[in-house]
Design a protein around this motif. Structure first.
Motif, PDB file in Angstrom:
ATOM      1  N   SER A 200       1.624   2.704  -9.210  1.00 12.63           N
ATOM      2  CA  SER A 200      -0.133   2.208  -9.803  1.00 12.63           C
ATOM      3  C   SER A 200      -0.591   1.282  -8.727  1.00 12.63           C
ATOM      4  CB  SER A 200       0.322   1.578 -11.453  1.00 12.63           C
ATOM      5  OG  SER A 200       1.833   0.538 -11.561  1.00 12.63           O
ATOM      6  N   ASP A 201       0.224   0.483  -8.455  1.00 13.82           N
ATOM      7  CA  ASP A 201      -0.295  -1.234  -7.444  1.00 13.82           C
ATOM      8  C   ASP A 201       0.183  -0.645  -6.553  1.00 13.82           C
ATOM      9  OD1 ASP A 201      -1.447  -2.986  -6.763  1.00 13.82           O
ATOM     10  OD2 ASP A 201      -0.311  -4.504  -7.653  1.00 13.82           O
ATOM     11  N   PRO A 202      -0.253   0.183  -5.709  1.00 15.81           N
ATOM     12  CA  PRO A 202      -0.264   0.160  -3.800  1.00 15.81           C
ATOM     13  C   PRO A 202      -0.210  -1.115  -3.336  1.00 15.81           C
ATOM     14  CG  PRO A 202      -1.733   1.649  -4.551  1.00 15.81           C
ATOM     15  CD  PRO A 202      -1.428   1.793  -5.657  1.00 15.81           C
ATOM     16  N   GLY A 203       0.620  -1.506  -2.366  1.00 13.43           N
ATOM     17  CA  GLY A 203       0.350  -2.878  -1.989  1.00 13.43           C
ATOM     18  C   GLY A 203      -0.011  -4.054  -2.486  1.00 13.43           C
ATOM     19  N   GLY A 204       0.376  -3.954  -3.556  1.00 11.09           N
ATOM     20  CA  GLY A 204      -0.047  -4.964  -4.644  1.00 11.09           C
ATOM     21  C   GLY A 204       1.391  -6.287  -4.659  1.00 11.09           C
ATOM     22  N   LEU A 206       2.154  -7.134  -1.489  1.00 13.76           N
ATOM     23  CA  LEU A 206       2.374  -7.201  -0.336  1.00 13.76           C
ATOM     24  C   LEU A 206       1.567  -8.416  -0.455  1.00 13.76           C
ATOM     25  CD1 LEU A 206       2.962  -7.300   2.549  1.00 13.76           C
ATOM     26  CD2 LEU A 206       1.552  -5.673   2.973  1.00 13.76           C
ATOM     27  N   SER A 207       0.262  -7.980  -1.401  1.00 15.48           N
ATOM     28  CA  SER A 207      -0.898  -8.688  -1.015  1.00 15.48           C
ATOM     29  C   SER A 207      -0.451 -10.149  -1.837  1.00 15.48           C
ATOM     30  CB  SER A 207      -2.092  -8.044  -2.153  1.00 15.48           C
ATOM     31  OG  SER A 207      -3.145  -8.448  -2.689  1.00 15.48           O
ATOM     32  N   GLN A 208       0.506  -9.739  -2.955  1.00 12.52           N
ATOM     33  CA  GLN A 208       0.558 -11.104  -3.507  1.00 12.52           C
ATOM     34  C   GLN A 208       2.057 -12.084  -2.790  1.00 12.52           C
ATOM     35  OE1 GLN A 208       4.432 -11.555  -6.328  1.00 12.52           O
ATOM     36  NE2 GLN A 208       2.556 -11.943  -7.873  1.00 12.52           N
ATOM     37  N   TYR A 209       2.360 -11.704  -2.353  1.00 14.84           N
ATOM     38  CA  TYR A 209       3.415 -12.494  -0.836  1.00 14.84           C
ATOM     39  C   TYR A 209       2.344 -12.551   0.313  1.00 14.84           C
ATOM     40  CZ  TYR A 209       6.287 -12.759   3.078  1.00 14.84           C
ATOM     41  OH  TYR A 209       7.354 -13.176   4.271  1.00 14.84           O
ATOM     42  N   LEU A 210       1.256 -12.628   1.131  1.00 15.66           N
ATOM     43  CA  LEU A 210       0.129 -13.203   2.301  1.00 15.66           C
ATOM     44  C   LEU A 210      -0.484 -13.694   1.273  1.00 15.66           C
ATOM     45  CD1 LEU A 210      -0.936  -9.075   3.329  1.00 15.66           C
ATOM     46  CD2 LEU A 210       0.711 -10.925   4.222  1.00 15.66           C
TER      47      LEU A 210
END
Length: 279
Positions: A200-204, A206-210
């Protein structure tokens, strides 16, 4: 966090200037020390000659490789003398089958290895094991730079290939200083899985980590409309006018990539911008 030791390898005089220029630009950007290895390559294939000829041919090819190494080192010193910054150079002879080990020995203590594209017209067969030596045995990230582009320091726009693999995650961590300095990082997710914890949130995640590292990241979810992942990544590089690609290297075995092709090999063949790889 930054890069303080940049390593590059020269084996071909026609690629020497561009390789050193690119590596020196990266070193200058991070105020790093540039190490240059100048290798004369001994391409002898012992056992392919008639009885008694091996010793003569081995000595002849060794002498030729030693001469090549000395000429490369001298040319490199001339080029480096025109560039500001800290640098050192070492010359040596390596057999084709063993050159990756020699590169790995130095890459283990480098923060990044900057190399030319290993595939293309008039590219020596030694360039591929040099890249693989840095990545695998050396465990260092490798920045592969096309010869034709101008030397660059910090990219403004980066395309980050993300497939949740261990290789992709290692590339993110290894490239963090670059990602932090970029204006925008486009995290590319191609055909995310329909079933899984992140559907439901692809890459989510990773985005938070970045974002916690100060990276300005955007998630670009793309459909696989072309046969090869590398084609989609390259097209997206053009669409967003990116300066660099960051991706994991060799998710499949090197043998499979060599025979059947793969995203890593295809990117190294076709990319028109620098490609930052980690395994």
């Amino acid at each position: 966090m930054g890069y303080k030791t940049i390593l590059t390898v020269v084996t071909d005089e026609s690629l020497l200037n561009s390789t050193i220029d690119h590596a020196a630009a990266v070193a200058a950007c991070w105020d790093a020390h540039l190490e240059v290895l100048a290798f004369g390559v001994d391409r002898t294939q012992t056992g392919y000659y008639y009885a008694g000829a091996d010793a003569i041919i081995l000595q002849e090819t060794l002498d030729r490789a030693s001469k090549d190494a000395a000429e490369l080192a001298n040319a490199a010193r001339v080029r480096l003398g025109q560039i500001e910054g800290r640098w050192s150079i070492e010359e040596g002879v390596a057999q084709l089958a063993d050159i990756g080990r020699h590169v790995a020995g130095r890459a283990r203590f480098a923060d990044m290895v900057v190399l030319p594209k290993p595939y293309g017209k008039e590219r020596g067969v030694e360039l591929e094991p040099i890249v693989e030596g840095g990545l695998f045995e050396g465990q260092a990230p490798v920045l592969v730079v096309p010869q034709a582009i101008n030397p660059s320091s910090k990219p403004k726009r980066v395309v980050l290939g993300w497939n949740e693999s261990a290789e992709a995650l290692r590339s993110v961590r290894a490239a963090m200083p670059i990602l932090q300095s970029a204006d925008t990082v486009h995290v590319v997710v191609i055909d995310p899985p329909q079933h899984g914890p992140n559907r439901s949130d692809p890459g989510g995640m990773l985005s938070q980590y970045l974002s916690r590292h100060g990276v300005n990241a955007e998630i670009d979810v793309l459909t696989k409309t072309m046969p090869r992942i590398s084609d989609i990544l390259n097209r997206h590089v053009q669409d967003v006018d990116a300066d660099m690609v960051v991706m994991g290297a060799y998710g499949h075995s090197r043998f499979r990539e060599a025979i059947l092709g793969g995203a890593t090999r295809n990117m190294l063949e076709l990319a028109e911008v620098p490609v930052f790889l980690a395994h």
